[in-house]
Design a protein around this motif. Structure first.
Motif, PDB file in Angstrom:
ATOM      1  N   UNK A 144       0.836  -1.209   0.000  1.00 41.44           N
ATOM      2  CA  UNK A 144       0.000   0.000   0.000  1.00 41.44           C
ATOM      3  C   UNK A 144       0.867   1.253   0.000  1.00 41.44           C
ATOM      4  N   UNK A 145       1.926   1.262   0.809  1.00 44.09           N
ATOM      5  CA  UNK A 145       2.810   2.436   0.878  1.00 44.09           C
ATOM      6  C   UNK A 145       3.478   2.701  -0.466  1.00 44.09           C
ATOM      7  N   UNK A 146       3.906   1.612  -1.121  1.00 48.53           N
ATOM      8  CA  UNK A 146       4.575   1.774  -2.414  1.00 48.53           C
ATOM      9  C   UNK A 146       3.608   2.345  -3.455  1.00 48.53           C
ATOM     10  N   UNK A 147       2.385   1.835  -3.480  1.00 51.24           N
ATOM     11  CA  UNK A 147       1.376   2.342  -4.421  1.00 51.24           C
ATOM     12  C   UNK A 147       0.987   3.783  -4.095  1.00 51.24           C
ATOM     13  N   UNK A 148       0.824   4.050  -2.807  1.00 54.14           N
ATOM     14  CA  UNK A 148       0.481   5.403  -2.361  1.00 54.14           C
ATOM     15  C   UNK A 148       1.494   6.411  -2.893  1.00 54.14           C
ATOM     16  N   UNK A 149       2.753   6.115  -2.721  1.00 55.31           N
ATOM     17  CA  UNK A 149       3.821   7.016  -3.148  1.00 55.31           C
ATOM     18  C   UNK A 149       3.840   7.159  -4.674  1.00 55.31           C
ATOM     19  N   UNK A 150       3.701   6.030  -5.369  1.00 57.48           N
ATOM     20  CA  UNK A 150       3.768   6.054  -6.827  1.00 57.48           C
ATOM     21  C   UNK A 150       2.589   6.813  -7.438  1.00 57.48           C
ATOM     22  N   UNK A 151       1.374   6.576  -6.903  1.00 58.56           N
ATOM     23  CA  UNK A 151       0.193   7.275  -7.407  1.00 58.56           C
ATOM     24  C   UNK A 151       0.273   8.772  -7.151  1.00 58.56           C
ATOM     25  N   UNK A 152       0.814   9.143  -5.979  1.00 54.80           N
ATOM     26  CA  UNK A 152       0.963  10.554  -5.669  1.00 54.80           C
ATOM     27  C   UNK A 152       1.872  11.258  -6.665  1.00 54.80           C
ATOM     28  N   UNK A 153       2.947  10.608  -7.051  1.00 53.51           N
ATOM     29  CA  UNK A 153       3.869  11.198  -8.026  1.00 53.51           C
ATOM     30  C   UNK A 153       3.229  11.324  -9.401  1.00 53.51           C
ATOM     31  N   UNK A 154       2.218  10.504  -9.686  1.00 54.80           N
ATOM     32  CA  UNK A 154       1.523  10.553 -10.971  1.00 54.80           C
ATOM     33  C   UNK A 154       0.379  11.555 -10.985  1.00 54.80           C
ATOM     34  N   UNK A 155       0.199  12.281  -9.889  1.00 48.30           N
ATOM     35  CA  UNK A 155      -0.815  13.327  -9.843  1.00 48.30           C
ATOM     36  C   UNK A 155      -2.195  12.861  -9.433  1.00 48.30           C
ATOM     37  N   UNK A 156      -2.304  11.640  -8.911  1.00 48.20           N
ATOM     38  CA  UNK A 156      -3.607  11.125  -8.460  1.00 48.20           C
ATOM     39  C   UNK A 156      -3.958  11.762  -7.113  1.00 48.20           C
ATOM     40  N   UNK A 157      -5.133  12.391  -7.036  1.00 54.03           N
ATOM     41  CA  UNK A 157      -5.567  13.004  -5.778  1.00 54.03           C
ATOM     42  C   UNK A 157      -6.032  11.922  -4.787  1.00 54.03           C
ATOM     43  N   UNK A 184      -5.179   1.076  -1.026  1.00 52.52           N
ATOM     44  CA  UNK A 184      -5.521  -0.172  -0.324  1.00 52.52           C
ATOM     45  C   UNK A 184      -6.252  -1.198  -1.185  1.00 52.52           C
ATOM     46  N   UNK A 185      -7.269  -0.766  -1.959  1.00 50.80           N
ATOM     47  CA  UNK A 185      -8.033  -1.740  -2.734  1.00 50.80           C
ATOM     48  C   UNK A 185      -7.226  -2.275  -3.910  1.00 50.80           C
ATOM     49  N   UNK A 186      -6.281  -1.486  -4.426  1.00 51.77           N
ATOM     50  CA  UNK A 186      -5.416  -1.983  -5.490  1.00 51.77           C
ATOM     51  C   UNK A 186      -4.401  -2.972  -4.936  1.00 51.77           C
ATOM     52  N   UNK A 187      -3.787  -2.615  -3.813  1.00 52.15           N
ATOM     53  CA  UNK A 187      -2.778  -3.490  -3.215  1.00 52.15           C
ATOM     54  C   UNK A 187      -3.393  -4.786  -2.702  1.00 52.15           C
ATOM     55  N   UNK A 188      -4.645  -4.738  -2.276  1.00 52.61           N
ATOM     56  CA  UNK A 188      -5.292  -5.906  -1.702  1.00 52.61           C
ATOM     57  C   UNK A 188      -5.338  -7.073  -2.678  1.00 52.61           C
ATOM     58  N   UNK A 189      -5.461  -6.799  -3.979  1.00 54.13           N
ATOM     59  CA  UNK A 189      -5.510  -7.893  -4.957  1.00 54.13           C
ATOM     60  C   UNK A 189      -4.169  -8.062  -5.676  1.00 54.13           C
ATOM     61  N   UNK A 195       4.535  -1.650 -10.963  1.00 54.22           N
ATOM     62  CA  UNK A 195       5.035  -2.271 -12.195  1.00 54.22           C
ATOM     63  C   UNK A 195       3.891  -2.680 -13.112  1.00 54.22           C
ATOM     64  N   UNK A 196       2.742  -3.074 -12.539  1.00 54.13           N
ATOM     65  CA  UNK A 196       1.580  -3.450 -13.356  1.00 54.13           C
ATOM     66  C   UNK A 196       0.961  -2.236 -14.039  1.00 54.13           C
ATOM     67  N   UNK A 197       1.056  -1.075 -13.369  1.00 51.31           N
ATOM     68  CA  UNK A 197       0.391   0.125 -13.875  1.00 51.31           C
ATOM     69  C   UNK A 197       1.276   0.946 -14.805  1.00 51.31           C
ATOM     70  N   UNK A 198       2.585   0.744 -14.774  1.00 50.50           N
ATOM     71  CA  UNK A 198       3.517   1.530 -15.588  1.00 50.50           C
ATOM     72  C   UNK A 198       3.172   1.467 -17.082  1.00 50.50           C
ATOM     73  N   UNK A 199       2.932   0.274 -17.677  1.00 43.02           N
ATOM     74  CA  UNK A 199       2.634   0.234 -19.119  1.00 43.02           C
ATOM     75  C   UNK A 199       1.382   1.029 -19.487  1.00 43.02           C
ATOM     76  N   UNK A 200       0.367   0.978 -18.602  1.00 39.31           N
ATOM     77  CA  UNK A 200      -0.870   1.709 -18.888  1.00 39.31           C
ATOM     78  C   UNK A 200      -0.627   3.205 -18.758  1.00 39.31           C
ATOM     79  N   UNK A 201       0.090   3.605 -17.713  1.00 43.01           N
ATOM     80  CA  UNK A 201       0.370   5.035 -17.518  1.00 43.01           C
ATOM     81  C   UNK A 201       1.182   5.603 -18.669  1.00 43.01           C
TER      82      UNK A 201
END
Length: 466
Positions: free
Chosen positions: A224-237, A244-249, A254-260
């Motif tokens: 969750x912490x890793x996703x939180x930090x990464x999403x914040x850098x991508x401008x996600x409010x 939490x719901x992304x990390x839970x599954x 790394x999964x989101x990088x190609x889409x971003x």
């Protein structure tokens, strides 16, 4: 000296001569008591026989930490003979219900009258039998009601957890649905390419089926912490709401990088909001389903336990009854008691009173839990021995003292503190197994291992007399 007319008003003394009445009066001690005064307490030994000359007295006995009335003695009346005859403490507490006038006859004079007067002895023995029968019937009924109340309270507690979860997740689902609606509108306005949309949908489905990386709370928190930090850098409010719901599954940066990489910032933010809301709603629906299934399991077990809407005697699978009992007793087991089942599934169905046998399993399991002080292991084993089905319930508690063993199945015998047990659970179990089903109930005990064995005939046979 006590008025002879008051003594003759008691049926005990109708055939006494004037000389014997004078002797009786000389041995009596008169007392006057106020309403509410305690004459003798349950478990207390008081070597006197009570005559109620004026007023009224009330007898009560403790059951599940409550005092329940068992008899009333309205003048002219008497009580205390059963304890003197048996040489045992009082089975109940006697209290003055009104201001009363009583006379006390010491034990030696009581026994003298038993020898000297046929009428006195006949009335004493008849009334003692009637009162003990009435007391036993009253306490048995209250014991059954108390046991039912305890089960009902436990079931209410067990039902409260999943029902509260269903209500809570339903509220969250309504809020999440509103978020999903807004995310879908934003997604449409951002004109996200269909290829990216398909990739997002496939990622959520694939990761959801594989159950993700959340092996433990520490790993999940780190993800969750890793996703939180990464999403914040991508401008996600408010990335802390989505991580939490992304990390839970098991979704990672790394999964989101190609889409971003193939979307604009606006498109990526809209897609992440949509994906997080979709996954959260899916999780809430699954949690609601689990709560509803648990409620259904409890209700089904209770109906089967009580054999509602079914014939009182029918062919049943003993294992189903034991499992139903364990289900509705879950509130007592979950704090530190483990149950190991060793079932012989080849046992045929038995024609029995199913709900009554379930009460036997309840009593034996409840006693095992009490013996282990809510922590330990219970082993429930079934097998076949010749023409009997054998059910054994074993606990690893401290064992039963040798001096207690001969009295286990006696009515009103209990080793529990006053008010915590009536001593009828094992007696009721004995009557159900032996007298109702023609079976046997045995017990073996040593420190660290106590086993109650119930043997039931595979083919119906005449119940034991008694």
């Amino acid at each position: 000296m006590i008025d002879f007319d008051k003594l003759r008003a008691l049926p005990l003394f109708t055939d006494l001569s004037d000389e014997r009445l004078r002797w009786l009066a000389e041995h009596l001690t008169e007392i006057h008591v106020k309403a509410g005064d305690v004459l003798v307490r349950e478990g207390e030994t008081k070597p006197v026989f009570f005559l109620v000359l004026e007023g009224e007295c009330l007898a009560t006995t403790s059951s599940v930490a409550r005092q329940i009335p068992t008899n009333r003695f309205v003048a002219p009346s008497f009580f205390g003979g059963a304890s003197l005859l048996a040489g045992r403490p009082s089975p109940g507490t006697l209290t003055a219900a009104t201001d009363s006038h009583l006379a006390l006859l010491p034990e030696h004079a009581f026994r003298e009258l038993l020898r000297a007067s046929e009428t006195f002895s006949r009335v004493i023995f008849r009334s003692t039998l009637d009162r003990l029968t009435s007391l036993e019937a009253t306490v048995r009924n209250r014991e059954k009601l108390a046991a039912l109340g305890t089960l009902a309270a436990g079931l209410a507690h067990e039902l409260n957890n999943p029902s509260a979860a269903v209500a809570r997740t339903a509220d969250c689902a309504v809020a999440t649905l509103a978020i999903l609606k807004d995310a879908a509108v934003a997604l449409g306005h951002s004109a996200i390419p269909s290829e990216a949309m398909s990739a997002l949908d496939s990622l959520g489905a694939r990761k959801g089926q594989s159950s993700g990386i959340a092996a433990n709370a520490l790993q999940l928190s780190a993800a969750e912490d890793a996703l939180h930090e990464w999403l914040g850098k991508r401008g996600v409010e408010q990335p802390w709401l989505m991580a939490p719901c992304l990390a839970r599954i098991g979704i990672t940066p790394a999964d989101l990088e190609p889409i971003a990489g193939c979307l604009s910032d606006e498109q990526f933010v809209a897609s992440i909001r949509w994906l997080a809301a979709t996954l959260e709603l899916r999780s809430l629906v699954e949690e609601t389903r689990r709560g509803a299934v648990r409620i259904s399991e409890i209700v089904k077990a209770m109906k089967s336990y009580a054999y509602m809407d079914q014939a009182p005697q029918q062919a049943v699978d003993l294992h189903d009854g034991i499992d139903d009992t364990l289900t509705i007793m879950h509130h007592r087991l979950k704090h530190g008691v483990t149950v190991r089942r060793e079932y012989d599934r080849s046992l045929p169905h038995l024609v029995v009173h199913g709900s009554e046998l379930n009460q036997v399993w309840t009593n034996l399991i409840d006693n095992a839990i009490d013996a282990m002080e809510d922590k330990g292991e219970i082993v429930i084993r079934t097998s076949r021995d010749a023409n009997d089905a054998v059910i054994e319930i074993t606990d690893n508690g401290p064992g039963i003292a040798p001096e207690v063993m001969p009295h286990l199945f006696e009515p009103f015998f209990t080793t529990k503190p006053l008010g915590q047990g009536t001593g009828l659970g094992l007696d009721l179990s004995y009557q159900t197994v032996v007298q109702r089903h023609g079976g046997e109930i045995r017990v073996e005990s040593r420190p660290g291992r106590t086993t109650f064995q119930v043997r039931l005939p595979l083919a119906p046979r005449a119940p034991a007399s008694g």
